[in-house]
Design a protein around this motif. Structure first.
Motif, PDB file in Angstrom:
ATOM      1  N   LEU A  27       0.846  -1.193   0.000  1.00  8.65           N
ATOM      2  CA  LEU A  27       0.000   0.000   0.000  1.00  8.65           C
ATOM      3  C   LEU A  27       0.878   1.237   0.000  1.00  8.65           C
ATOM      4  CD1 LEU A  27      -2.825   1.377   0.504  1.00  8.65           C
ATOM      5  CD2 LEU A  27      -2.260   1.194   2.929  1.00  8.65           C
ATOM      6  N   TRP A  28       0.540   2.160  -0.856  1.00  7.15           N
ATOM      7  CA  TRP A  28       1.249   3.428  -0.900  1.00  7.15           C
ATOM      8  C   TRP A  28       0.210   4.525  -1.089  1.00  7.15           C
ATOM      9  CZ3 TRP A  28       1.956   7.375  -4.533  1.00  7.15           C
ATOM     10  CH2 TRP A  28       2.964   8.274  -4.238  1.00  7.15           C
ATOM     11  N   ALA A  29       0.187   5.490  -0.196  1.00  2.00           N
ATOM     12  CA  ALA A  29      -0.800   6.571  -0.280  1.00  2.00           C
ATOM     13  C   ALA A  29      -0.136   7.889   0.086  1.00  2.00           C
ATOM     14  CB  ALA A  29      -1.967   6.295   0.657  1.00  2.00           C
ATOM     15  N   ARG A  30      -0.574   8.948  -0.581  1.00  4.05           N
ATOM     16  CA  ARG A  30      -0.046  10.286  -0.308  1.00  4.05           C
ATOM     17  C   ARG A  30      -1.220  11.248  -0.212  1.00  4.05           C
ATOM     18  NH1 ARG A  30       4.029  12.654  -4.498  1.00  4.05           N
ATOM     19  NH2 ARG A  30       5.352  11.148  -3.476  1.00  4.05           N
ATOM     20  N   LEU A  31      -1.210  12.067   0.821  1.00  3.23           N
ATOM     21  CA  LEU A  31      -2.228  13.090   0.997  1.00  3.23           C
ATOM     22  C   LEU A  31      -1.561  14.444   0.840  1.00  3.23           C
ATOM     23  CD1 LEU A  31      -5.092  13.992   1.828  1.00  3.23           C
ATOM     24  CD2 LEU A  31      -4.291  13.914   4.201  1.00  3.23           C
ATOM     25  N   SER A  32      -2.038  15.201  -0.126  1.00  2.00           N
ATOM     26  CA  SER A  32      -1.467  16.536  -0.325  1.00  2.00           C
ATOM     27  C   SER A  32      -2.595  17.529  -0.534  1.00  2.00           C
ATOM     28  CB  SER A  32      -0.513  16.551  -1.518  1.00  2.00           C
ATOM     29  OG  SER A  32      -1.199  16.193  -2.691  1.00  2.00           O
ATOM     30  N   VAL A  33      -2.355  18.764  -0.075  1.00  2.00           N
ATOM     31  CA  VAL A  33      -3.320  19.853  -0.210  1.00  2.00           C
ATOM     32  C   VAL A  33      -2.600  21.001  -0.904  1.00  2.00           C
ATOM     33  CG1 VAL A  33      -4.786  21.485   1.028  1.00  2.00           C
ATOM     34  CG2 VAL A  33      -4.561  19.145   1.863  1.00  2.00           C
ATOM     35  N   ALA A  34      -3.152  21.439  -2.016  1.00  2.00           N
ATOM     36  CA  ALA A  34      -2.601  22.557  -2.786  1.00  2.00           C
ATOM     37  C   ALA A  34      -1.138  22.316  -3.144  1.00  2.00           C
ATOM     38  CB  ALA A  34      -2.765  23.871  -2.028  1.00  2.00           C
ATOM     39  N   GLY A  35      -0.808  21.076  -3.474  1.00  2.00           N
ATOM     40  CA  GLY A  35       0.551  20.753  -3.891  1.00  2.00           C
ATOM     41  C   GLY A  35       1.535  20.564  -2.763  1.00  2.00           C
ATOM     42  N   GLU A  37       2.686  18.285   0.298  1.00  2.00           N
ATOM     43  CA  GLU A  37       2.507  16.936   0.820  1.00  2.00           C
ATOM     44  C   GLU A  37       2.301  16.982   2.325  1.00  2.00           C
ATOM     45  OE1 GLU A  37       5.191  12.985   1.180  1.00  2.00           O
ATOM     46  OE2 GLU A  37       5.278  14.062  -0.723  1.00  2.00           O
ATOM     47  N   ILE A  38       1.187  16.414   2.770  1.00  2.00           N
ATOM     48  CA  ILE A  38       0.868  16.394   4.197  1.00  2.00           C
ATOM     49  C   ILE A  38       1.321  15.067   4.824  1.00  2.00           C
ATOM     50  CG2 ILE A  38      -0.991  16.564   5.899  1.00  2.00           C
ATOM     51  CD1 ILE A  38      -0.617  19.130   4.320  1.00  2.00           C
ATOM     52  N   ILE A  39       0.875  13.968   4.250  1.00  2.00           N
ATOM     53  CA  ILE A  39       1.167  12.648   4.807  1.00  2.00           C
ATOM     54  C   ILE A  39       1.494  11.678   3.672  1.00  2.00           C
ATOM     55  CG2 ILE A  39       0.193  10.660   6.032  1.00  2.00           C
ATOM     56  CD1 ILE A  39      -1.604  12.519   7.537  1.00  2.00           C
ATOM     57  N   THR A  40       2.508  10.855   3.888  1.00  2.00           N
ATOM     58  CA  THR A  40       2.802   9.745   2.985  1.00  2.00           C
ATOM     59  C   THR A  40       2.829   8.473   3.817  1.00  2.00           C
ATOM     60  OG1 THR A  40       4.101  11.122   1.516  1.00  2.00           O
ATOM     61  CG2 THR A  40       4.467   8.766   1.374  1.00  2.00           C
ATOM     62  N   VAL A  41       2.109   7.470   3.357  1.00  2.00           N
ATOM     63  CA  VAL A  41       2.052   6.189   4.055  1.00  2.00           C
ATOM     64  C   VAL A  41       2.505   5.102   3.083  1.00  2.00           C
ATOM     65  CG1 VAL A  41       0.543   4.518   5.178  1.00  2.00           C
ATOM     66  CG2 VAL A  41       0.116   6.967   5.467  1.00  2.00           C
ATOM     67  N   GLU A  42       3.438   4.287   3.537  1.00  2.00           N
ATOM     68  CA  GLU A  42       3.893   3.161   2.742  1.00  2.00           C
ATOM     69  C   GLU A  42       3.892   1.926   3.627  1.00  2.00           C
ATOM     70  OE1 GLU A  42       7.691   1.771   0.066  1.00  2.00           O
ATOM     71  OE2 GLU A  42       7.444   3.870   0.545  1.00  2.00           O
ATOM     72  N   VAL A  43       3.140   0.911   3.218  1.00  2.00           N
ATOM     73  CA  VAL A  43       3.000  -0.304   4.003  1.00  2.00           C
ATOM     74  C   VAL A  43       3.312  -1.498   3.111  1.00  2.00           C
ATOM     75  CG1 VAL A  43       1.401  -1.751   5.305  1.00  2.00           C
ATOM     76  CG2 VAL A  43       1.200   0.726   5.429  1.00  2.00           C
ATOM     77  N   ARG A  44       4.151  -2.364   3.601  1.00  2.00           N
ATOM     78  CA  ARG A  44       4.420  -3.635   2.928  1.00  2.00           C
ATOM     79  C   ARG A  44       4.255  -4.727   3.968  1.00  2.00           C
ATOM     80  NH1 ARG A  44       9.404  -2.162  -1.049  1.00  2.00           N
ATOM     81  NH2 ARG A  44       8.157  -0.746  -2.316  1.00  2.00           N
ATOM     82  N   LEU A  45       3.285  -5.578   3.741  1.00  6.13           N
ATOM     83  CA  LEU A  45       2.948  -6.627   4.687  1.00  6.13           C
ATOM     84  C   LEU A  45       2.938  -7.952   3.958  1.00  6.13           C
ATOM     85  CD1 LEU A  45       1.727  -7.504   7.474  1.00  6.13           C
ATOM     86  CD2 LEU A  45      -0.491  -7.080   6.450  1.00  6.13           C
TER      87      LEU A  45
END
Length: 67
Positions: A27-35, A37-45
């Protein structure tokens, strides 16, 4: 006429299949507002039985030796 119920797997069957075959979640997810980057999550299970792990570990070791 009776309605046919779909077959459902029990929890034991699902766990048995996961331990037998293994499972990988990437899983790889990125949350950004107006360009910005707020949060990046990377999960490998990964999950599987010890037997499955040893089988694939041997294969990977053989590939490393071949190189």
């Amino acid at each position: 006429m009776s309605a046919a119920r779909p077959s459902t797997a029990s929890l034991v069957e699902v766990v048995d299949r996961i331990l037998n075959k293994g499972v990988v979640v990437d899983l790889w997810a990125r949350l950004s507002v107006a360009g910005i980057e707020i949060i990046t999550v990377e999960v490998r299970l990964t999950g599987g039985s010890v037997e499955t792990f040893l089988h694939y570990a041997r294969t990977v070791t053989e590939l490393d030796i071949a190189e």
